[in-house]
Design an enzyme around this catalytic site. Structure first.
Site, mmCIF file in Angstrom:
data_model
loop_
_atom_site.group_PDB
_atom_site.id
_atom_site.type_symbol
_atom_site.label_atom_id
_atom_site.label_comp_id
_atom_site.label_asym_id
_atom_site.label_seq_id
_atom_site.Cartn_x
_atom_site.Cartn_y
_atom_site.Cartn_z
ATOM 1 C CE LYS A 13 3.783 3.419 0.169
ATOM 2 N NZ LYS A 13 3.176 4.511 -0.638
ATOM 3 N NE ARG A 88 -1.038 -0.003 -2.354
ATOM 4 C CZ ARG A 88 0.223 0.185 -2.779
ATOM 5 N NH1 ARG A 88 1.178 -0.619 -2.386
ATOM 6 N NH2 ARG A 88 0.517 1.194 -3.560
ATOM 7 N NE ARG A 127 6.704 7.662 -8.485
ATOM 8 C CZ ARG A 127 6.127 7.035 -7.468
ATOM 9 N NH1 ARG A 127 6.481 7.325 -6.232
ATOM 10 N NH2 ARG A 127 5.193 6.145 -7.665
ATOM 11 N NE ARG A 172 -0.074 4.417 -8.247
ATOM 12 C CZ ARG A 172 1.065 5.021 -8.630
ATOM 13 N NH1 ARG A 172 1.145 5.589 -9.820
ATOM 14 N NH2 ARG A 172 2.096 5.041 -7.832
HETATM 15 P P1 AMP Z 1 3.530 0.622 -5.343
HETATM 16 O O1 AMP Z 1 4.824 0.388 -6.038
HETATM 17 O O2 AMP Z 1 3.566 0.238 -3.902
HETATM 18 O O3 AMP Z 1 2.988 2.022 -5.563
HETATM 19 O O4 AMP Z 1 2.463 -0.374 -6.020
HETATM 20 C C1 AMP Z 1 2.172 -0.303 -7.396
HETATM 21 C C2 AMP Z 1 0.874 -1.052 -7.688
HETATM 22 O O5 AMP Z 1 1.021 -2.438 -7.344
HETATM 23 C C3 AMP Z 1 -0.351 -0.580 -6.925
HETATM 24 O O6 AMP Z 1 -0.995 0.525 -7.537
HETATM 25 C C4 AMP Z 1 -1.223 -1.835 -6.948
HETATM 26 O O7 AMP Z 1 -1.816 -2.024 -8.219
HETATM 27 C C5 AMP Z 1 -0.189 -2.940 -6.764
HETATM 28 N N1 AMP Z 1 0.081 -3.225 -5.334
HETATM 29 C C6 AMP Z 1 1.270 -3.041 -4.665
HETATM 30 N N2 AMP Z 1 1.172 -3.443 -3.389
HETATM 31 C C7 AMP Z 1 -0.102 -3.869 -3.230
HETATM 32 C C8 AMP Z 1 -0.844 -4.387 -2.116
HETATM 33 N N3 AMP Z 1 -0.281 -4.525 -0.898
HETATM 34 N N4 AMP Z 1 -2.145 -4.734 -2.328
HETATM 35 C C9 AMP Z 1 -2.720 -4.615 -3.539
HETATM 36 N N5 AMP Z 1 -2.100 -4.115 -4.629
HETATM 37 C C10 AMP Z 1 -0.792 -3.749 -4.483
#
Ligand code: AMP
Length: 215
Positions: A13, A88, A127, A172
């Site tokens: 993404k 999410r 990564r 995750r």
């Molecule tokens: P990402 O960089 O999108 O993989 O997000 C990293 C972490 O941030 C996730 O594992 C969650 O702990 C938190 N996070 C990011 N976006 C959200 C969201 N929309 N809702 C809840 N937690 C989020």
């Protein structure tokens, strides 16, 4: 053109969002990036968020909805938003619809990046990104042309995410299937869902996304 990029962690993404920003001038709104910024602020809020993220769990809906609401206020005049990592949960999806409507904005499409779990673990564990410009690299894939030097900006600093470890990745993925995957049906029912094969090469996926969006 306002879109959501939907898919499990490691689906690509962020990579696809960055390309759309560079090539098409869209604006990337990544709740993960916003939360990582809060994490480094050293505030009590940042510390609380850091603990949840380190475990691989989702932070509460209120927090991320608040962050997105602030960004939408800031980007009020801008068109072409890419939501990366948000929504999410179904509650976040409903909140996004209401927020967009209040700004006279409209969601054009939701692009689902489809990938297998075993590929995800490999993608995530190898990564890393440039600490200065955010360009992405991988131990078993794209590496800097000159070892230790970013192709894009020449920086020699690289970072690996704290939550890209085996334990957090498992949590995750579980969070994705339990809380986020239902959004696929939600957006399909709204006639907004478009799916692409996230196992293709980065450039191929980018081409397919642009074709789907008519860009
Ligand atoms: P990402 O960089 O999108 O993989 O997000 C990293 C972490 O941030 C996730 O594992 C969650 O702990 C938190 N996070 C990011 N976006 C959200 C969201 N929309 N809702 C809840 N937690 C989020």
């Amino acid at each position: 053109m306002n879109i959501i990029l939907l898919g499990p962690p490691g689906a690509g993404k962020g990579t696809q969002a960055r390309l759309l920003v560079e090539k098409c001038g869209l604006v990337q709104l990544s709740t993960g990036d916003m939360l990582r910024a809060a994490k480094t602020s050293g505030t009590e809020f940042g510390n609380r968020v850091a603990e949840v993220m380190a475990r691989g769990e989702l932070v509460t809906d209120d927090i991320v909805i608040g962050l997105i609401a602030e960004e939408l206020d800031r980007e009020a005049g801008r068109h072409g938003l890419i939501f990366d990592g948000f929504p999410r949960t179904l509650a976040q999806a409903d909140a996004l619809e209401a927020l967009m409507a209040s700004k006279g904005k409209f969601l054009n499409a939701v692009i689902e990046l489809r990938v297998d779990d075993d590929v995800l673990i490999d993608r995530i564990s190898g990564r890393y990104t440039c600490a200065d410009c955010g360009e992405g690299y991988h131990d078993n894939g794209k590496r800097p042309a000159t070892a230790g030097v970013c192709d894009k900006c020449g920086s020699t600093e690289f970072i690996r995410r704290a939550d890209d470890n085996a334990d957090a990745v498992r949590v995750r993925l579980m969070a994705y299937y339990r809380q986020t995957a239902p959004l696929i049906g939600y957006y399909h029912a709204k006639g907004k869902l478009r799916s692409v094969d996230g196992l293709e090469a980065i450039e191929t996926i980018q081409r397919e996304i642009k074709t789907l969006l008519g860009l």
